[in-house]
Write a protein that holds these residues in place. Structure first.
Motif, PDB file in Angstrom:
ATOM      1  N   THR A  56     -14.899  11.523  24.550  1.00 47.29           N
ATOM      2  CA  THR A  56     -15.634  12.451  25.422  1.00 47.29           C
ATOM      3  C   THR A  56     -14.807  12.693  26.679  1.00 47.29           C
ATOM      4  OG1 THR A  56     -16.765  10.723  26.684  1.00 47.29           O
ATOM      5  CG2 THR A  56     -17.828  11.450  24.627  1.00 47.29           C
ATOM      6  N   GLY A  84     -16.138  18.517  24.187  1.00 46.62           N
ATOM      7  CA  GLY A  84     -17.543  18.922  24.192  1.00 46.62           C
ATOM      8  C   GLY A  84     -18.326  18.534  22.960  1.00 46.62           C
ATOM      9  N   ASP A  87     -19.351  15.051  23.654  1.00 48.35           N
ATOM     10  CA  ASP A  87     -20.132  14.976  24.894  1.00 48.35           C
ATOM     11  C   ASP A  87     -21.584  15.397  24.658  1.00 48.35           C
ATOM     12  OD1 ASP A  87     -17.999  14.945  27.526  1.00 48.35           O
ATOM     13  OD2 ASP A  87     -17.181  15.527  25.589  1.00 48.35           O
ATOM     14  N   LEU A  88     -21.763  16.485  23.911  1.00 47.20           N
ATOM     15  CA  LEU A  88     -23.107  17.029  23.729  1.00 47.20           C
ATOM     16  C   LEU A  88     -23.939  16.264  22.706  1.00 47.20           C
ATOM     17  CD1 LEU A  88     -23.240  18.709  20.830  1.00 47.20           C
ATOM     18  CD2 LEU A  88     -21.992  20.408  22.129  1.00 47.20           C
ATOM     19  N   GLN A  95     -27.973  11.919  25.499  1.00 51.06           N
ATOM     20  CA  GLN A  95     -26.731  12.661  25.358  1.00 51.06           C
ATOM     21  C   GLN A  95     -25.558  11.817  25.845  1.00 51.06           C
ATOM     22  OE1 GLN A  95     -27.557  16.460  27.027  1.00 51.06           O
ATOM     23  NE2 GLN A  95     -26.706  17.535  25.285  1.00 51.06           N
ATOM     24  N   PRO A  99     -24.858  17.744  30.531  1.00 50.60           N
ATOM     25  CA  PRO A  99     -24.158  18.961  30.959  1.00 50.60           C
ATOM     26  C   PRO A  99     -23.578  18.906  32.375  1.00 50.60           C
ATOM     27  CG  PRO A  99     -26.142  19.553  29.769  1.00 50.60           C
ATOM     28  CD  PRO A  99     -26.166  18.061  29.906  1.00 50.60           C
ATOM     29  N   PHE A 102     -20.633  16.657  32.376  1.00 53.47           N
ATOM     30  CA  PHE A 102     -19.576  17.322  31.612  1.00 53.47           C
ATOM     31  C   PHE A 102     -18.821  18.295  32.525  1.00 53.47           C
ATOM     32  CE2 PHE A 102     -18.291  20.984  28.864  1.00 53.47           C
ATOM     33  CZ  PHE A 102     -17.386  20.330  28.042  1.00 53.47           C
ATOM     34  N   ARG A 103     -19.578  19.079  33.271  1.00 54.39           N
ATOM     35  CA  ARG A 103     -18.964  20.031  34.210  1.00 54.39           C
ATOM     36  C   ARG A 103     -18.094  19.296  35.237  1.00 54.39           C
ATOM     37  NH1 ARG A 103     -19.266  25.151  36.413  1.00 54.39           N
ATOM     38  NH2 ARG A 103     -18.880  25.166  38.642  1.00 54.39           N
ATOM     39  N   GLU A 147     -27.032  23.411  21.851  1.00 56.17           N
ATOM     40  CA  GLU A 147     -26.299  22.700  22.901  1.00 56.17           C
ATOM     41  C   GLU A 147     -24.841  23.171  22.994  1.00 56.17           C
ATOM     42  OE1 GLU A 147     -27.369  20.030  25.345  1.00 56.17           O
ATOM     43  OE2 GLU A 147     -28.905  21.494  24.834  1.00 56.17           O
ATOM     44  N   TYR A 151     -22.847  24.083  26.556  1.00 53.81           N
ATOM     45  CA  TYR A 151     -21.582  23.473  26.983  1.00 53.81           C
ATOM     46  C   TYR A 151     -20.439  24.495  26.995  1.00 53.81           C
ATOM     47  CZ  TYR A 151     -23.535  18.739  27.053  1.00 53.81           C
ATOM     48  OH  TYR A 151     -24.256  17.619  27.374  1.00 53.81           O
ATOM     49  N   ASN A 152     -20.447  25.406  26.042  1.00 55.05           N
ATOM     50  CA  ASN A 152     -19.427  26.467  26.059  1.00 55.05           C
ATOM     51  C   ASN A 152     -19.580  27.362  27.291  1.00 55.05           C
ATOM     52  OD1 ASN A 152     -17.842  25.852  23.854  1.00 55.05           O
ATOM     53  ND2 ASN A 152     -18.942  27.177  22.428  1.00 55.05           N
ATOM     54  N   ILE A 154     -20.578  26.402  30.188  1.00 49.45           N
ATOM     55  CA  ILE A 154     -19.984  25.640  31.292  1.00 49.45           C
ATOM     56  C   ILE A 154     -18.466  25.842  31.291  1.00 49.45           C
ATOM     57  CG2 ILE A 154     -19.503  23.298  32.145  1.00 49.45           C
ATOM     58  CD1 ILE A 154     -22.347  22.540  31.020  1.00 49.45           C
TER      59      ILE A 154
END
Length: 208
Positions: A56, A84, A87-88, A95, A99, A102-103, A147, A151-152, A154
């Motif tokens: 991740t 991702g 991560d998701l 999770q 999110p 992740f960002r 999800e 994430y995409n 982001i």
């Protein structure tokens, strides 16, 4: 005078090329392409496949400074970031990387990369097969295509904010994903990896 440029591909098992026993995945196809072009007289683009299965963005930000320090060409570097899909994933009820985190992690990774280059590419997460969308698999992970969109988005927003290129493999796969993904429904098959390489070759050609 020919230049030596390092292209560093950070990612998980899809970067590594898992489930492709023919070509070794899309990054390895690019590696062979760049080598062939070098023998034909182009710049030398040395492709480093730094994909680790199951990783991740938490793992990325721990190792990225060391990886960059170890592979820094004075003549130019290019960094690709492809994360991702892990991560998701939901595992044990939560999770793996939420999110917002992740960002933050992607932004941290970009800060590391910017110390070495202005050429940073963010890579979309692929869609999952309908067979695994919302299904807990043997690894204990549950992933959903809804999800993937979160994430995409982001990744797209960060690319836009930083004037980086976003490589949209997601859209390329969407219509034919059942043909382009392997039986596990997450990783591409040889055909899928081949298509990813075709999309990425024009990017590599900019540095040749």
């Amino acid at each position: 005078m020919k230049k030596m440029i390092y292209a560093l591909f950070f990612g998980d098992s899809i970067t590594y090329g898992e489930y492709d026993g023919v070509f070794g995945g899309w990054v390895d196809i690019l590696k062979r392409y760049a080598l062939q072009k070098f023998h034909e007289g182009s710049n030398e683009v040395i492709v480093y496949n730094l994909g680790i299965g199951g990783e991740t963005t938490e793992g990325l930000i721990k190792r990225m400074p060391h990886e960059l320090d170890a592979r820094n060409s004075a003549e130019g570097n290019v960094v690709f970031i492809a994360y991702g899909a892990n991560d998701l994933a939901i595992k044990n009820g939560s999770q793996m990387v939420a999110p917002d985190q992740f960002r933050e992690n992607i932004l941290t990774a970009i800060q590391y990369a910017k110390q070495f280059t202005n050429d940073v590419y963010l890579i979309s997460i692929l869609p999952f097969s309908k067979n695994v969308d919302g299904v807990q698999v043997a690894s204990g992970k549950l992933r959903t295509n809804s999800e993937v969109l979160v994430y995409n988005k982001i990744l797209q927003d960060i690319a836009l904010e930083n004037s980086f290129m976003y490589i949209d493999f997601y859209t390329a796969f969407l219509e034919d994903k059942e043909i382009l993904l392997s039986q596990d429904g997450v990783h591409p098959n040889e055909k899928g990896y081949g298509m990813m390489a075709e999309i990425a070759i024009p990017i590599i050609e900019k540095y040749l």
